[in-house]
Scaffold this active site. Structure first.
Site, PDB file in Angstrom:
ATOM      1  N   CYS A   2       0.866  -1.213  -0.072  1.00 13.67           N
ATOM      2  CA  CYS A   2       0.230   0.089   0.036  1.00 13.67           C
ATOM      3  C   CYS A   2       1.062   1.290   0.102  1.00 13.67           C
ATOM      4  CB  CYS A   2      -0.815  -0.074   1.197  1.00 13.67           C
ATOM      5  SG  CYS A   2      -2.073   1.698   1.383  1.00 13.67           S
ATOM      6  N   GLU A 127      -4.536   1.093  -5.328  1.00 12.70           N
ATOM      7  CA  GLU A 127      -3.520   0.096  -6.035  1.00 12.70           C
ATOM      8  C   GLU A 127      -3.537   0.032  -7.354  1.00 12.70           C
ATOM      9  OE1 GLU A 127      -0.886  -1.725  -5.507  1.00 12.70           O
ATOM     10  OE2 GLU A 127      -1.872  -2.242  -3.577  1.00 12.70           O
TER      11      GLU A 127
END
Length: 238
Positions: A2, A127
Site C-alpha cells: 500500500c 492500488e
C-alpha cells in the site's frame, strides 16, 4: 503493498466516524492529539502525516485503556532505536509491514512487543494492476460501500461545503504499528506508523497479491464488499 491512501474528511466528520463505546458502555467521541497536524487529502503518501486511532493509555500511564485518541503520525515507521539525526536517512522502507515476517524484523518486532498497535484511518487506498505483456498499470481506488442519508452530499474540496458532507462514513480501518523516535538533539518525539499487510482476499487478488489488513466488526465479512473504482491515470494525476 500500500503506497497511497485517501483521508479527505474534515476533522469533525472523521471524529464522528470513529465514535466508540467506553468501558461503561457510554457512546463517546475520541479526542485529538496535535489536531493541527491533520491535513485532509485524497493523496496520502509515505512520509506524510495521516490520522491513527489508539488507546489513550499510550500517552497517559494512568488513563482508561478503553478511551480513544486520534493522532496524526508520520507514515513510515522510524524505529525508536534509530541513531541518525534525520528520519530521511533511514535506508529501508517501513511504510508496510508483512504480517508473516513481522517477528523477523527488529523495526516491527520491538514496537509489537511493547503493544504499540494502532488503527490507521482512511476512506480508501489506491492500488495499481499490472497489464500482462505491457508496462502499463491500471490504477484503482478501493473503499467500502457507503450509504448516504437523504439530503446529504458527497466529499468536497470546497471548505464551504464541508458542513454538508454526509455523516455516516464507513472508514477503511487498517491494522498498524507505531513507534516513538526521540531525535539525538532532544527535539520533540516523532510518532510514526506502518501498515500491516497480508495476502490479498479473493476480491482483490487479480489487482495485487498483497493488501492492507482490515479491522472490521466480527459480524461483518469483507468478501465481495469492496468497491473497486478504476480511473484513468492521467485524468486524476495519480
Amino acid at each position: 503493498m500500500c503506497g497511497r491512501t485517501s483521508c479527505h474528511l474534515p476533522r469533525d466528520v472523521l471524529t464522528r466516524a470513529c465514535a466508540y463505546q467506553d468501558r461503561q458502555g457510554q457512546q463517546r467521541l475520541p479526542e485529538w492529539r496535535d489536531p493541527d497536524k491533520y491535513d485532509p487529502s485524497y493523496n496520502k503518501s509515505p512520509q506524510s502525516n495521516s490520522p491513527v486511532l489508539l488507546s489513550r493509555l499510550h500517552f497517559e500511564k494512568d488513563a482508561d485503556s478503553s478511551e480513544r485518541i486520534i493522532a496524526p503520525m508520520r507514515w513510515g515507521l522510524v524505529p525508536s532505536w534509530f541513531k541518525e539525526d534525520d528520519p530521511s536517512k533511514l535506508q529501508f522502507n517501513t511504510a508496510n509491514c508483512r504480517s508473516d515476517t513481522i517477528m523477523e524484523k527488529r523495526s516491527f518486532k520491538v514496537p509489537l512487543g511493547k503493544g504499540r498497535r494502532c488503527v490507521v484511518l482512511a476512506d480508501g487506498f489506491y492500488e495499481w494492476q499490472r497489464s500482462q505483456g505491457t508496462s502499463q498499470r491500471q490504477p484503482y481506488f478501493i473503499y467500502f460501500p457507503q450509504i448516504k442519508t437523504s439530503g446529504s452530499i458527497g466529499a468536497s474540496d470546497n471548505p464551504e461545503d464541508w458542513e454538508k458532507v454526509w455523516d455516516n462514513w464507513r472508514l477503511l480501518t487498517m491494522a498498524g504499528l507505531f513507534d516513538c523516535w526521540e531525535p539525538p538533539e532532544g527535539r520533540d518525539c516523532l510518532y510514526s506508523y506502518t501498515i500491516i499487510t497480508v495476502d490479498s482476499c479473493k476480491g482483490l487478488n487479480d489487482i495485487h497479491h498483497r493488501q492492507v489488513t482490515l479491522l472490521i466488526s466480527r459480524s461483518k465479512s469483507i468478501q465481495g464488499e469492496f468497491v473497486l473504482f478504476a480511473f484513468r491515470q492521467v485524468a486524476y494525476g495519480i
